[in-house]
Motif scaffolding. Sequence first.
Motif, mmCIF file in Angstrom:
data_model
loop_
_atom_site.group_PDB
_atom_site.id
_atom_site.type_symbol
_atom_site.label_atom_id
_atom_site.label_comp_id
_atom_site.label_asym_id
_atom_site.label_seq_id
_atom_site.Cartn_x
_atom_site.Cartn_y
_atom_site.Cartn_z
ATOM 1 N N LEU A 58 -6.917 -0.384 -2.758
ATOM 2 C CA LEU A 58 -7.553 -0.178 -3.947
ATOM 3 C C LEU A 58 -7.922 -1.048 -4.536
ATOM 4 O O LEU A 58 -9.085 -1.311 -5.027
ATOM 5 C CB LEU A 58 -6.967 1.198 -4.758
ATOM 6 N N GLN A 59 -7.040 -2.007 -4.982
ATOM 7 C CA GLN A 59 -7.173 -3.148 -5.688
ATOM 8 C C GLN A 59 -8.262 -4.199 -5.192
ATOM 9 O O GLN A 59 -9.063 -4.834 -5.707
ATOM 10 C CB GLN A 59 -5.941 -3.972 -6.388
ATOM 11 N N TYR A 60 -8.055 -4.096 -3.876
ATOM 12 C CA TYR A 60 -8.964 -5.176 -2.909
ATOM 13 C C TYR A 60 -10.512 -4.637 -3.097
ATOM 14 O O TYR A 60 -11.350 -5.571 -3.151
ATOM 15 C CB TYR A 60 -8.323 -5.333 -1.584
ATOM 16 N N TRP A 61 -10.376 -3.200 -2.868
ATOM 17 C CA TRP A 61 -11.639 -2.659 -2.908
ATOM 18 C C TRP A 61 -12.357 -2.672 -4.398
ATOM 19 O O TRP A 61 -13.735 -3.237 -4.391
ATOM 20 C CB TRP A 61 -11.709 -1.070 -2.594
ATOM 21 N N ALA A 67 -17.733 -7.691 -6.901
ATOM 22 C CA ALA A 67 -18.476 -8.903 -6.586
ATOM 23 C C ALA A 67 -19.596 -8.394 -5.703
ATOM 24 O O ALA A 67 -20.526 -9.554 -5.497
ATOM 25 C CB ALA A 67 -17.415 -9.819 -5.597
ATOM 26 N N PHE A 68 -19.951 -7.325 -5.175
ATOM 27 C CA PHE A 68 -20.935 -6.899 -4.514
ATOM 28 C C PHE A 68 -22.182 -7.106 -5.072
ATOM 29 O O PHE A 68 -22.628 -6.632 -6.188
ATOM 30 C CB PHE A 68 -20.734 -5.466 -4.131
ATOM 31 N N PRO A 69 -23.250 -7.866 -4.449
ATOM 32 C CA PRO A 69 -24.424 -8.186 -4.885
ATOM 33 C C PRO A 69 -25.452 -6.944 -5.136
ATOM 34 O O PRO A 69 -25.786 -6.300 -4.110
ATOM 35 C CB PRO A 69 -25.129 -9.108 -4.062
ATOM 36 N N GLN A 154 -10.268 3.487 9.148
ATOM 37 C CA GLN A 154 -10.852 3.527 7.909
ATOM 38 C C GLN A 154 -11.704 2.242 7.778
ATOM 39 O O GLN A 154 -11.722 1.327 8.287
ATOM 40 C CB GLN A 154 -9.906 3.606 6.797
ATOM 41 N N ASP A 155 -12.541 1.979 6.575
ATOM 42 C CA ASP A 155 -13.330 0.674 6.372
ATOM 43 C C ASP A 155 -12.740 0.146 5.065
ATOM 44 O O ASP A 155 -12.080 0.322 4.519
ATOM 45 C CB ASP A 155 -14.800 1.475 6.052
ATOM 46 N N TYR A 156 -13.445 -1.263 5.125
ATOM 47 C CA TYR A 156 -13.338 -1.865 3.739
ATOM 48 C C TYR A 156 -14.482 -2.851 3.595
ATOM 49 O O TYR A 156 -15.263 -3.177 4.527
ATOM 50 C CB TYR A 156 -12.199 -2.823 4.102
ATOM 51 N N PRO A 157 -14.742 -3.040 2.285
ATOM 52 C CA PRO A 157 -16.025 -3.977 2.094
ATOM 53 C C PRO A 157 -15.556 -5.396 1.944
ATOM 54 O O PRO A 157 -14.353 -5.597 1.929
ATOM 55 C CB PRO A 157 -16.396 -3.502 0.631
ATOM 56 N N VAL A 158 -16.567 -6.184 2.276
ATOM 57 C CA VAL A 158 -16.372 -7.724 2.288
ATOM 58 C C VAL A 158 -17.554 -8.384 1.946
ATOM 59 O O VAL A 158 -18.689 -8.015 2.249
ATOM 60 C CB VAL A 158 -16.022 -8.324 3.792
ATOM 61 N N VAL A 159 -17.250 -9.293 0.833
ATOM 62 C CA VAL A 159 -18.292 -9.925 0.289
ATOM 63 C C VAL A 159 -18.271 -11.577 0.849
ATOM 64 O O VAL A 159 -17.096 -11.994 0.249
ATOM 65 C CB VAL A 159 -18.469 -9.722 -1.209
ATOM 66 N N ASN A 180 -8.314 -11.211 5.422
ATOM 67 C CA ASN A 180 -7.878 -10.330 4.278
ATOM 68 C C ASN A 180 -8.171 -9.171 4.140
ATOM 69 O O ASN A 180 -7.541 -8.073 3.655
ATOM 70 C CB ASN A 180 -8.245 -11.337 3.127
ATOM 71 N N GLY A 181 -9.307 -8.829 4.477
ATOM 72 C CA GLY A 181 -10.023 -7.547 4.415
ATOM 73 C C GLY A 181 -9.434 -6.311 5.384
ATOM 74 O O GLY A 181 -9.099 -5.438 5.032
ATOM 75 N N ILE A 182 -8.494 -6.957 6.696
ATOM 76 C CA ILE A 182 -8.539 -6.151 7.540
ATOM 77 C C ILE A 182 -7.165 -5.180 7.164
ATOM 78 O O ILE A 182 -6.874 -4.325 7.551
ATOM 79 C CB ILE A 182 -8.297 -6.549 8.974
ATOM 80 N N PHE A 183 -6.438 -5.816 6.419
ATOM 81 C CA PHE A 183 -5.002 -5.206 5.902
ATOM 82 C C PHE A 183 -5.406 -4.526 4.495
ATOM 83 O O PHE A 183 -4.331 -4.130 3.931
ATOM 84 C CB PHE A 183 -4.267 -6.487 5.574
ATOM 85 N N SER A 184 -6.591 -4.287 4.132
ATOM 86 C CA SER A 184 -7.096 -3.520 3.144
ATOM 87 C C SER A 184 -7.798 -2.153 3.344
ATOM 88 O O SER A 184 -8.481 -1.769 2.433
ATOM 89 C CB SER A 184 -7.696 -4.467 1.932
ATOM 90 N N ALA A 185 -7.668 -1.945 4.542
ATOM 91 C CA ALA A 185 -8.254 -0.798 4.996
ATOM 92 C C ALA A 185 -7.448 0.553 5.250
ATOM 93 O O ALA A 185 -7.704 1.245 6.222
ATOM 94 C CB ALA A 185 -9.128 -1.080 6.517
#
Length: 223
Positions: A58-61, A67-69, A154-159, A180-185
């Motif tokens: 959740l912190q990663y999200w 930071a999402f444009p 599950q999914d995760y956002p990445v900027v 880094n993102g794949i371990f935050s899903a």
Amino acid sequence: HLAIDGWAACRLKDDLGRIMRKRAGESVDEPEPRVVQPSDRAEYEFSRRGAERSEKSLQYWKDQILAFPAANDVPSRRAPEAPRFQEIHMHSRALQAAARTLSEHAGVSSQSVYVSLASTILAERSGQRRVGFLIFCHNRFTRSAKDLSGCLVQDYPVVVETGRRPLLETLRAIHTSLSNGIFSAQYDPAALASMLELVRQETGHVPDLSCAVNLLSTMLMPS
């Protein structure tokens, strides 16, 4: 996907096929016992360790959402687009060969090459150097997870940042972001919804991820 995903479906198909062949009188090996059942997975997710994993995700999200444009947001429509979800498939041996060559040269995965290409195109179309994606992850990185008969997708956002950087530098930077993102899903969906609402209240904006560019697992997930 409430009960099963593509990886679990393959295991279920193999087990059912083995059972049917046995009932038909064929000699078959007994199916391997499941290391983890859905009930075991639920117990883990409610445990302290599972809760800590969810909190980190959740912190990663939150960091990625902030930071999402905003410029990449798709204008809202009064009526849903028809068809609601558009899928585009491209089969190109030349692209596969080029991606494989670039991945070997840069020391990154071919999936990172595809994300880099998609980032460049999206940045060019939007006029922004920073672009965001919603990426689906199978979450099956351990033996027990691979043998789970339930759903783990599950999914995760990445900027990612594009710009006038050398190609190899861009590829490696995006590869790091994906790694880094794949371990935050792995997260509690209800907790994610609450967190996104808090971000909306604090900042007045949360990207409409239902309108984001979704990169599917067949392109991005490691085998």
